[in-house]
Design an enzyme around this catalytic site. Sequence first.
Site, PDB file in Angstrom:
ATOM      1  N   LYS B 121       0.816  -1.212   0.000  1.00 55.14           N
ATOM      2  CA  LYS B 121       0.000   0.000   0.000  1.00 55.14           C
ATOM      3  C   LYS B 121       0.849   1.261   0.000  1.00 55.14           C
ATOM      4  O   LYS B 121       0.476   2.254  -0.601  1.00 55.14           O
ATOM      5  CB  LYS B 121      -0.945  -0.020   1.195  1.00 55.14           C
ATOM      6  CG  LYS B 121      -1.972  -1.127   1.054  1.00 55.14           C
ATOM      7  CD  LYS B 121      -3.093  -0.993   2.053  1.00 55.14           C
ATOM      8  CE  LYS B 121      -4.077  -2.138   1.856  1.00 55.14           C
ATOM      9  NZ  LYS B 121      -5.214  -2.061   2.753  1.00 55.14           N
ATOM     10  N   GLU B 205      -3.206   7.764   7.447  1.00 51.67           N
ATOM     11  CA  GLU B 205      -4.025   8.463   6.459  1.00 51.67           C
ATOM     12  C   GLU B 205      -5.013   9.337   7.195  1.00 51.67           C
ATOM     13  O   GLU B 205      -5.448   8.995   8.295  1.00 51.67           O
ATOM     14  CB  GLU B 205      -4.862   7.451   5.677  1.00 51.67           C
ATOM     15  CG  GLU B 205      -4.279   7.001   4.391  1.00 51.67           C
ATOM     16  CD  GLU B 205      -5.207   6.029   3.683  1.00 51.67           C
ATOM     17  OE1 GLU B 205      -4.714   5.379   2.779  1.00 51.67           O
ATOM     18  OE2 GLU B 205      -6.398   5.935   4.036  1.00 51.67           O
ATOM     19  N   HIS B 240     -15.013  -4.060   7.450  1.00 52.17           N
ATOM     20  CA  HIS B 240     -14.167  -3.807   6.281  1.00 52.17           C
ATOM     21  C   HIS B 240     -14.234  -4.919   5.242  1.00 52.17           C
ATOM     22  O   HIS B 240     -13.394  -4.992   4.347  1.00 52.17           O
ATOM     23  CB  HIS B 240     -12.707  -3.564   6.682  1.00 52.17           C
ATOM     24  CG  HIS B 240     -12.547  -2.482   7.707  1.00 52.17           C
ATOM     25  ND1 HIS B 240     -12.755  -1.156   7.410  1.00 52.17           N
ATOM     26  CD2 HIS B 240     -12.264  -2.529   9.030  1.00 52.17           C
ATOM     27  CE1 HIS B 240     -12.579  -0.434   8.508  1.00 52.17           C
ATOM     28  NE2 HIS B 240     -12.290  -1.245   9.517  1.00 52.17           N
ATOM     29  N   ARG B 297      -5.428  -8.364  -9.174  1.00 54.10           N
ATOM     30  CA  ARG B 297      -6.010  -9.688  -9.459  1.00 54.10           C
ATOM     31  C   ARG B 297      -7.457  -9.505  -9.885  1.00 54.10           C
ATOM     32  O   ARG B 297      -7.980  -8.405  -9.843  1.00 54.10           O
ATOM     33  CB  ARG B 297      -5.980 -10.534  -8.196  1.00 54.10           C
ATOM     34  CG  ARG B 297      -6.631  -9.779  -7.041  1.00 54.10           C
ATOM     35  CD  ARG B 297      -6.933 -10.642  -5.860  1.00 54.10           C
ATOM     36  NE  ARG B 297      -7.085  -9.860  -4.648  1.00 54.10           N
ATOM     37  CZ  ARG B 297      -8.186  -9.239  -4.270  1.00 54.10           C
ATOM     38  NH1 ARG B 297      -9.269  -9.328  -5.018  1.00 54.10           N
ATOM     39  NH2 ARG B 297      -8.237  -8.526  -3.171  1.00 54.10           N
TER      40      ARG B 297
END
Lengths: 165, 507
Positions: B121, B205, B240, B297
């Site tokens: 990430k 973030e 999530h 993917r």
Amino acid sequence: MNLKTIWIETDGKRRRVELPEDTQGAIECLVDGVALSADVHTAAAGEISLIVAGRQWHCLLDGDAIVINGRRYGFAVDDPRSLRGRAGAAGGATGPRSIKAPMPGRVVRVLVNEGDEVAEHQGVVIIEAMKMQNELKSPRAGRIARVAVAVDATVDSGEVLVVVE
Amino acid sequence: MTEAMPIKKVLIANRGEIAVRVMRSCREMGLRTVAVYSDVDRGALHVSYADEAYRLGPGPATESYLRGDLILDFARRSGADAIHPGYGFLSENAAFVEACEAAGVIFIGPPASSMRALGSKTKARQAADAAQMPRVPGSVTGLANIDEALRVAREIGYPVMLKAAAGGGGKGMRAVATEAELPTAYTAAGSEAERSFGSGEVYLEKLIERPRHIEVQVMADMHGRCLYLGERECSVQRRHQKVIEEAPSAVVGEVLRRRMGEAAVRLALSASYVNAGTVEFLVDSQENFYFLEMNTRLQVEHPVTELITGLDLVQMQLRVAMGEPLGLCQEDVQLRGHAIECRIYAEDPENNFMPSPGRITRLERPSGPGVREDSGIYEGWTVPLDYDPMLSKLVCYGATRAAAIDRMLRALDEYVVGGIRTNIALFRRILLDEDFRAARLDTGYLERLLLVPSIEEEDRVPEDVVALAAALLASTGRRDEVRNGMGRTDLPESRWAATGRREGLRA
């Protein structure tokens, strides 16, 4: 006409259902003493089409529930003969209590030893199934009388893991 | 004249519904299929669907579906030219892609270099900056220590989100509202990331309030062309994890779609990306979009894109892997109608989403107009406890979003999975919810809905009919099941016993 009586527990109520010996085709029955005409077609084991006053219900048996129109209705057959034994077996706040596996899984951790004192809601065993871990808690405060499983053991649903007394 | 296809046989390094899904496209293209399986999956659907099948090892994924060495061995032994990884397992493992390249077996996916550039990430955030994509403000490298974390958080302002660089599926993630909470959360996220992904690297973030999760499907060939195939809205999540996905998103218009699509393509091309990929964004209430991460993917939810574009993404993946150029250009990609997907899981929403592996004693599948079921199960099969609880994906198509929702409700009513518990009832609840129907969604929507006790539905079956049906099935069920040798002769236990069984669980 000879009717057989079946007690059904559903949605928190006990219902008395009286059925004829032959339950195929057009039948006359009683639900809580009220007469009901129905038409029954058995499509397969545990699968019937039931017509009552023109309404058609497709009903499937699934373990402890029936499924009608995609909705599950949990039920139990009440056997009056076994009612007497239950009050004692259900257990109160004092008797020994078993902590059982709520699902098949693998034991990843045992958090207590025999002889340990535990508080109510204290975690005792962690089981994993389908990448999810679940901590099982003691239903009451007490002493661990028995640890019936070890780490890495595979357990079935309902299997006794730990006994608290 | 067409030249000889460089792929004739495909090994599918996966299980369950996605393995079957991939094999279906292989069959349509005249390609032979090779399955691999663990001991608990010998009877799985993907094995009986394949032309060839090889045993990997015991149930745990580390001893079976994650054994890249064994899988490559079977590719060689069976003469498979290519490996399709599906999703999960080895699908985003760059070392495995390199091993395939070294062994001369085609990996159906991006090259290892693109995967490395976009897979982590933090690296992906650097690539996003280079491709001038808007991203959520925060760090682009892993945090060295708590002091750096505190400094970065002060710069971008609270609330902030701590995330694992190697993360996924919500693990190693912590929302932090104030500076006082940061040290504890930093340590917890780091150790959770270490345990889950073998790397404790975390970054920070800014927390976007009530964001929608919207992702763009891209497909790139080996000749430098990359297309975006519309977006998917995946805001309905629990812990999530996506629960419902749909395409298109109700809030994405043509302009936003083009802007997001072109940004996604820019990112893919900057990393010389090849094959199918998904660029995930958070979108706020002002239609600002922020790059989140790229999944290198095929996604679980790819069918909704297939239904509204009319494309077969797996077939496109296979053709790209054979070196063919994409047979269409961006203007050819037209979105039509609306598609919704429900992920059917073996878990009990009425009992804290407890997993429910076990034998499927009854299976009635939905069908009819506009219904697609990508499934990995069959009646009589025992769902193993070793893997993800997803049983199937139910996907419905309609001319409009409202039509797709109504069709899904109808299909859910037809769907009966007996013997184990599933989350089917949860979908009915969501699809009937006013906010969902009005597309008032964000990633916290479902958790909020679940806090409200479920209201009894209006069209309940009359109580006397339920009692009568139960009595009829109970009185005939026992005899019939014995006669048919179905093994399940026990009648439902009484509530007393069932309650006692659950008591050990109550928190």
